[in-house]
Design an enzyme around this catalytic site. Structure first.
Site, short mmCIF file in Angstrom:
data_model
loop_
_atom_site.label_atom_id
_atom_site.label_comp_id
_atom_site.label_asym_id
_atom_site.label_seq_id
_atom_site.Cartn_x
_atom_site.Cartn_y
_atom_site.Cartn_z
N ARG A 60 -36.51 -82.59 17.03
CA ARG A 60 -36.05 -84.09 16.69
C ARG A 60 -36.67 -84.43 18.67
O ARG A 60 -36.85 -85.74 18.11
CB ARG A 60 -35.09 -84.05 15.56
CG ARG A 60 -35.02 -84.37 14.67
CD ARG A 60 -33.96 -84.33 13.94
NE ARG A 60 -34.08 -84.01 12.90
CZ ARG A 60 -33.94 -83.16 12.09
NH1 ARG A 60 -34.50 -81.86 13.04
NH2 ARG A 60 -33.78 -82.77 10.31
N LYS A 95 -31.27 -76.15 18.25
CA LYS A 95 -32.42 -76.46 17.30
C LYS A 95 -32.55 -77.24 16.40
O LYS A 95 -33.55 -77.88 17.11
CB LYS A 95 -32.64 -74.68 16.83
CG LYS A 95 -34.16 -74.76 15.93
CD LYS A 95 -34.65 -73.41 15.71
CE LYS A 95 -33.83 -72.81 14.92
NZ LYS A 95 -34.68 -73.43 13.41
N SER A 96 -32.47 -78.19 16.29
CA SER A 96 -32.29 -79.04 15.00
C SER A 96 -32.59 -80.23 15.67
O SER A 96 -33.51 -81.63 15.86
CB SER A 96 -31.48 -79.81 14.10
OG SER A 96 -31.29 -78.98 13.11
N SER A 110 -31.47 -82.36 1.81
CA SER A 110 -32.42 -81.41 2.96
C SER A 110 -32.79 -82.55 3.77
O SER A 110 -33.37 -84.12 3.85
CB SER A 110 -34.27 -81.49 2.06
OG SER A 110 -34.53 -80.82 3.30
N ASP A 127 -27.26 -73.35 6.52
CA ASP A 127 -27.13 -72.00 7.96
C ASP A 127 -26.92 -70.94 7.98
O ASP A 127 -27.12 -69.95 8.82
CB ASP A 127 -27.81 -72.74 9.31
CG ASP A 127 -29.23 -73.72 9.37
OD1 ASP A 127 -30.28 -72.85 7.87
OD2 ASP A 127 -29.52 -74.32 9.53
N ARG A 167 -32.66 -65.87 1.30
CA ARG A 167 -30.79 -65.38 2.00
C ARG A 167 -30.34 -64.62 1.10
O ARG A 167 -29.77 -64.04 1.37
CB ARG A 167 -31.07 -66.55 2.93
CG ARG A 167 -31.55 -66.15 4.08
CD ARG A 167 -30.96 -67.69 4.89
NE ARG A 167 -31.97 -67.47 6.37
CZ ARG A 167 -32.19 -68.47 6.80
NH1 ARG A 167 -31.25 -70.06 7.21
NH2 ARG A 167 -32.79 -68.39 7.93
#
Length: 434
Positions: free
Chosen positions: A30, A25-26, A170, A319, A350
């Site tokens: 990008r 996904k990342s 981050s 994650d 979470r």
């Protein structure tokens, strides 16, 4: 039985077989963003088609980029650093924090008005961490809650470089600043307390950005022409993690997960699972489009031991904490998770959510501001649990259900479409239970 909202799962027999996880996904996010500001047509194979990445695709189209989806691959007709156009409407980022934060950086370099919004969950997630450095670089930005929450109104251009020390590790914050740095005359530097995932640095370097990395410091020099990319997106490690944990928890299991991205800034869970005594073998290591890729063989060993995790391990597995919490329920001793305060500002809180839902299954959990203690092993009992609209919570609780006695009902499983639309089909193929 499943519908748009709920699914019922029962204790599983051994999981057997081979799977290929969905595309990363990342990297998918990008690749579309960077290709849009490159000069020329980029070819992206194996792009993730899920709700979050579709949000990014739609956003780039709203900014005037032609994206031709051919199924097996997409072609992005990049218009160069200054080729984006002012959007005609508000850009809806859906549930995708990556879309919103990276676009905040990108659009800060453009002298037109743009507005970013998202769903109820995304509008509650903190955006000041990217808004503040963008304002320091010279962008005019306004947002709700004292410039903290979406919708975000951006009028960019005229940016100046800076040397920024991020209070959190981050990748989204780092990526937003590096994207803005493309539009600066001179240098922009980002420093982090710990190393976050480095897909942005790898990809920008590959397409011609003037970028250097020295330890925890990344520096970009603006104005470089970006060339088109030809990329194959590897399988998503964060999606593979659910099946790594399942095979480690369910007796007699052996699962081979093929074509998994094993970027070392993403694979902290492998190190932790090996410390726990899980049966993991990394096979067929190779390089694909500048990213390390491998196959992972996961097998049940019969004995998992509790572990302790600290702040230095958080960025490489941010994650995977929900599934680590589930794995800890079957480990001998007390697993202690610390330094993970960032989990409170993900798609859900979470820490609070996993504490609440695991307790329903009979797990002894103690909650802390930056983590939790989980005592194991536990003979979990089926219950009705909730995803809280969080895709990783939904999938983690589904894996927990495989080890719980009786029936477990997970409410809100449509959230899995955010990152892994075929999750339950894959689970059924391995367990022959759905």
């Amino acid at each position: 039985m499943t519908d748009d909202r709920n699914i019922e799962l029962r204790k599983s027999g051994p999981l057997k077989g081979e799977i290929i996880p969905p595309p990363d996904k990342s990297i998918s996010h990008r690749s579309m963003i960077f290709a849009s500001v490159a000069d020329g047509v980029s070819r992206i194979r194996n792009l993730l088609r899920a709700a979050d990445t579709i949000s990014t695709m739609n956003a780039m189209r709203a900014l005037g980029i032609d994206i031709d989806d051919k199924g097996e691959e997409i072609m992005v007709a990049g218009k160069g650093l200054y080729g984006l156009k002012e959007p005609e409407d508000v850009i809806d980022c859906g549930n995708s924090g990556t879309t919103m934060r990276l676009l905040t950086g990108l659009l800060s370099g453009h002298p037109f008005l743009s507005v970013l919004t998202g769903d109820d969950s995304l509008r509650k997630r903190p955006m000041s961490r990217v808004i503040s450095p963008m304002k320091d670089m010279g962008a005019e930005i306004h947002a709700r809650g004292g410039d903290s929450f979406a919708p975000i109104v951006i009028t960019g251009g005229g940016l100046r470089g800076m040397d920024y020390t991020s209070p959190v590790a981050s990748a989204q914050v780092k990526s937003a600043i590096l994207l803005a740095g493309l539009y600066v005359e001179g240098e922009t530097t980002v420093r982090e307390p710990h190393k976050s995932r480095d897909h942005t640095e790898r990809m920008l370097t590959a397409i011609g950005a003037d970028l250097s990395v020295e330890g925890l410091r990344v520096t970009i020099r603006g104005g470089a022409r970006l060339g088109p990319m030809d990329i194959s997106v590897p399988g998503d490690f964060s999606s593979a993690a659910f099946f790594m944990a399942a095979a480690s928890m369910v007796g007699g299991s052996e699962v081979l997960i093929r074509n998994v991205g094993v970027n070392p800034t993403r694979t902290g869970l492998i190190d932790i699972m090996k410390r726990m005594g899980a049966g993991l073998k990394i096979l067929n290591e190779r390089d694909v489009s500048g990213e390390p890729v491998a196959d992972i063989l996961c097998s049940y060993t019969g004995l998992l031991n509790a572990v302790e995790t600290g702040p230095e391990e958080v960025p490489a597995m941010i994650d995977e904490f929900p599934i680590l919490a589930v794995l800890a329920t079957q480990a001998h001793g007390t697993t202690r998770i610390r330094g993970a305060r960032e989990l409170r500002v993900k798609e859900s809180d979470r820490i609070a959510v996993m504490t609440e839902e695991l307790r329903k299954l009979g797990v002894e959990v103690k909650e802390y501001p930056d983590g939790m203690d989980i005592n194991g092993p536990v003979r979990m009992k089926g219950a009705v649990v909730k995803s809280h609209g969080d895709h990783r919570v939904a999938m983690s609780l589904s894996i927990a259900a495989l080890a719980a006695e009786g029936v477990t009902t997970i409410k809100g499983v449509s959230a899995v479409d955010i990152s892994f639309p075929g999750f339950y089909r894959t689970l059924g193929e391995l367990s022959q239970s759905l």
